[in-house]
Design a protein around this motif. Structure first.
Motif, PDB file in Angstrom:
ATOM      1  N   GLY A 146       0.816  -1.212   0.000  1.00 17.88           N
ATOM      2  CA  GLY A 146       0.000   0.000   0.000  1.00 17.88           C
ATOM      3  C   GLY A 146       0.844   1.255   0.000  1.00 17.88           C
ATOM      4  N   ALA A 147       1.960   1.219  -0.739  1.00 17.47           N
ATOM      5  CA  ALA A 147       2.826   2.404  -0.806  1.00 17.47           C
ATOM      6  C   ALA A 147       2.023   3.638  -1.194  1.00 17.47           C
ATOM      7  CB  ALA A 147       3.955   2.176  -1.801  1.00 17.47           C
ATOM      8  N   ARG A 148       1.014   3.435  -2.046  1.00 17.72           N
ATOM      9  CA  ARG A 148       0.144   4.535  -2.490  1.00 17.72           C
ATOM     10  C   ARG A 148      -1.323   4.237  -2.162  1.00 17.72           C
ATOM     11  NH1 ARG A 148       4.355   3.454  -5.499  1.00 17.72           N
ATOM     12  NH2 ARG A 148       5.747   5.158  -6.115  1.00 17.72           N
ATOM     13  N   LEU A 149      -1.533   3.531  -1.059  1.00 19.24           N
ATOM     14  CA  LEU A 149      -2.894   3.216  -0.633  1.00 19.24           C
ATOM     15  C   LEU A 149      -3.722   4.475  -0.444  1.00 19.24           C
ATOM     16  CD1 LEU A 149      -5.174   1.437   0.473  1.00 19.24           C
ATOM     17  CD2 LEU A 149      -4.017   1.482   2.707  1.00 19.24           C
ATOM     18  N   TRP A 150      -3.122   5.528   0.087  1.00 19.96           N
ATOM     19  CA  TRP A 150      -3.854   6.782   0.307  1.00 19.96           C
ATOM     20  C   TRP A 150      -4.452   7.280  -1.010  1.00 19.96           C
ATOM     21  CZ3 TRP A 150      -3.339   5.847   5.128  1.00 19.96           C
ATOM     22  CH2 TRP A 150      -2.104   5.550   5.708  1.00 19.96           C
ATOM     23  N   GLU A 151      -3.713   7.081  -2.105  1.00 16.29           N
ATOM     24  CA  GLU A 151      -4.195   7.505  -3.415  1.00 16.29           C
ATOM     25  C   GLU A 151      -5.302   6.587  -3.939  1.00 16.29           C
ATOM     26  OE1 GLU A 151       0.064   9.031  -3.103  1.00 16.29           O
ATOM     27  OE2 GLU A 151      -1.138   7.382  -2.368  1.00 16.29           O
ATOM     28  N   ALA A 152      -5.201   5.299  -3.624  1.00 20.17           N
ATOM     29  CA  ALA A 152      -6.187   4.342  -4.125  1.00 20.17           C
ATOM     30  C   ALA A 152      -7.546   4.521  -3.461  1.00 20.17           C
ATOM     31  CB  ALA A 152      -5.693   2.914  -3.911  1.00 20.17           C
ATOM     32  N   GLN A 153      -7.571   5.027  -2.236  1.00 17.46           N
ATOM     33  CA  GLN A 153      -8.847   5.126  -1.522  1.00 17.46           C
ATOM     34  C   GLN A 153      -9.854   5.977  -2.283  1.00 17.46           C
ATOM     35  OE1 GLN A 153      -8.853   7.182   2.236  1.00 17.46           O
ATOM     36  NE2 GLN A 153     -10.917   6.490   2.745  1.00 17.46           N
ATOM     37  N   ALA A 154      -9.398   7.102  -2.837  1.00 12.98           N
ATOM     38  CA  ALA A 154     -10.330   7.988  -3.552  1.00 12.98           C
ATOM     39  C   ALA A 154     -10.933   7.284  -4.758  1.00 12.98           C
ATOM     40  CB  ALA A 154      -9.617   9.274  -3.980  1.00 12.98           C
ATOM     41  N   GLY A 155     -10.139   6.458  -5.453  1.00 13.21           N
ATOM     42  CA  GLY A 155     -10.652   5.734  -6.613  1.00 13.21           C
ATOM     43  C   GLY A 155     -11.669   4.675  -6.232  1.00 13.21           C
ATOM     44  N   PHE A 156     -11.400   3.960  -5.151  1.00 16.48           N
ATOM     45  CA  PHE A 156     -12.358   2.953  -4.675  1.00 16.48           C
ATOM     46  C   PHE A 156     -13.589   3.613  -4.059  1.00 16.48           C
ATOM     47  CE2 PHE A 156      -8.747  -0.223  -4.311  1.00 16.48           C
ATOM     48  CZ  PHE A 156      -9.288  -1.127  -5.210  1.00 16.48           C
ATOM     49  N   ASP A 157     -13.401   4.808  -3.485  1.00 11.36           N
ATOM     50  CA  ASP A 157     -14.478   5.502  -2.771  1.00 11.36           C
ATOM     51  C   ASP A 157     -15.042   4.609  -1.670  1.00 11.36           C
ATOM     52  OD1 ASP A 157     -16.132   7.634  -2.139  1.00 11.36           O
ATOM     53  OD2 ASP A 157     -17.692   7.042  -3.545  1.00 11.36           O
ATOM     54  N   GLU A 158     -14.145   3.996  -0.911  1.00  7.78           N
ATOM     55  CA  GLU A 158     -14.498   3.143   0.223  1.00  7.78           C
ATOM     56  C   GLU A 158     -13.631   3.542   1.413  1.00  7.78           C
ATOM     57  OE1 GLU A 158     -16.788   0.868   0.452  1.00  7.78           O
ATOM     58  OE2 GLU A 158     -17.384   0.551  -1.651  1.00  7.78           O
TER      59      GLU A 158
END
Length: 363
Positions: free
Chosen positions: A177-189
């Motif tokens: 999750g090196a860029r997990l913070w960035e992925a959260q917005a895309g998942f919207d979860e």
């Protein structure tokens, strides 16, 4: 001029966050430490680091988290322990995983575990890829988002199928999750929903967060304490973590709060890129606030165009350029951060127009 000097010469930089000078960074850290009465930790023990570890663990939905000086040490340690627990040295890895691409064989040379590549190099691996492995796996790693293929993520349905399969087959599921913070917005979860079903999660404190370095490993309390001991054995027990923790903690909340705005700006950018058909975008739809631009010019020509635009217009288009699968093509990465968020729309269009025009001119 060197590449670094040429970039500094530019008044407009498109990808990434602003890069303050060391003097400005250290001054901000000193002011934050004084305002919050911060004391040094000693070998990882102290109020600041322990509170920050607990904060990250709670944010991700885990019992505990531990700071580690590098993500490289963090991930191989987590997967080593996972393999010990499951009695198998096999770890399923995507062909573009950081461990395989950028860590110089450390997992094999230091005998942490045996990496087994699964899936297509250009797509996230799926639960069917996992089912196709005939061997007993100790662990499987999922990267969210996948940097080397433009920030792609598995679908929410596919991700949850992977979680169920790993749970049902006693496979330790680890997240890069090196860029997990960035992925959260895309998942919207919510983050705990994304992390739920993973046995361990690594997050970076410097990539999207903008700290000086360092990482966190989250998991069960027992797993985290074992990892802490292994970090010590591998030389990660530095006397003061304070500079790394302060650099991340002082801007952590603000960076997380900005992630939805970075993603919205990425969606706007995708709409703009439709006006430039010579530039192909990967992924086809935004999944995080990063993307790859596939250019119809060679890597050498792309770098020459970047440098020319920087010299003549003071605009820095991108950093690294890579060779593409097709001859005469190249790939560059854009991370949508403060720079693109705050740049006027017309300035972004002008930069893309300059790139598009230069690519049409014969070298």
């Amino acid at each position: 001029m060197t590449e670094a000097e040429l970039r500094q010469h530019c008044h407009t930089i498109l990808p990434g966050h602003r890069q303050p000078t060391p003097a400005a960074t250290f001054a901000a850290m000193a002011a934050w430490c004084e305002a919050n009465d911060i004391a040094h930790d000693t070998y990882g023990e102290g109020a600041l680091i322990e509170q920050f570890e607990n904060k990250v663990a709670s944010l991700l939905g885990f019992e505990a988290a531990v700071f580690c000086i590098t993500g490289t040490m963090t991930q191989v340690t987590a997967l080593r322990l996972a393999c010990q627990d499951r009695g198998s040295r096999l770890v399923a890895l995507h062909p573009t995983s950081h461990i395989l691409r950028h860590e110089r064989g450390n997992h094999a040379l230091l005998e942490h575990f045996t990496g087994l590549m699964i899936g297509d190099p250009y797509r996230p691996w799926t639960v069917d890829d996992l089912r196709a492995v005939p061997d007993a796996l100790g662990a499987a790693q999922v990267e969210l988002p996948m940097r080397e293929i433009g920030g792609q993520c598995p679908s929410w349905v596919e991700l949850n199928e992977i979680k169920r399969h790993c749970r049902d087959h006693n496979i330790h599921l680890h997240m890069d999750g090196a860029r997990l913070w960035e992925a959260q917005a895309g998942f919207d979860e919510p983050l705990p929903a994304i992390c739920g079903g993973f046995d361990s999660v690594y997050v970076s404190l410097y990539k999207g967060i903008g700290g000086l370095g360092g990482a966190m490993l989250a998991g069960s309390r027992g797993f985290v304490e074992r990892a802490r001991a292994w970090f010590h054995r591998q030389g990660g027990n530095i006397v003061h973590r304070t500079p790394y923790v302060v650099a991340a903690a002082m801007q952590f909340d603000a960076r997380l709060a900005a992630m939805p705005r970075y993603f919205a700006r990425t969606q706007w950018l995708y709409a703009l890129l439709r006006d430039f058909p010579s530039i192909a975008v990967n992924p086809a739809q935004p999944q995080a606030n990063m993307l790859h631009l596939h250019l119809p010019v060679s890597r050498e020509r792309a770098i020459a165009i970047r440098n020319q635009v920087a010299e003549e217009h003071g605009i820095w288009l991108f950093g690294r350029a890579s060779h593409a699968a097709l001859p005469g093509h190249s790939v560059v990465e854009w991370y949508v951060g403060d720079q693109l968020l705050e740049l006027p729309d017309d300035s972004v269009r002008r930069a893309l127009t300059l790139l598009d025009h230069a690519m049409r001119i014969k070298a």
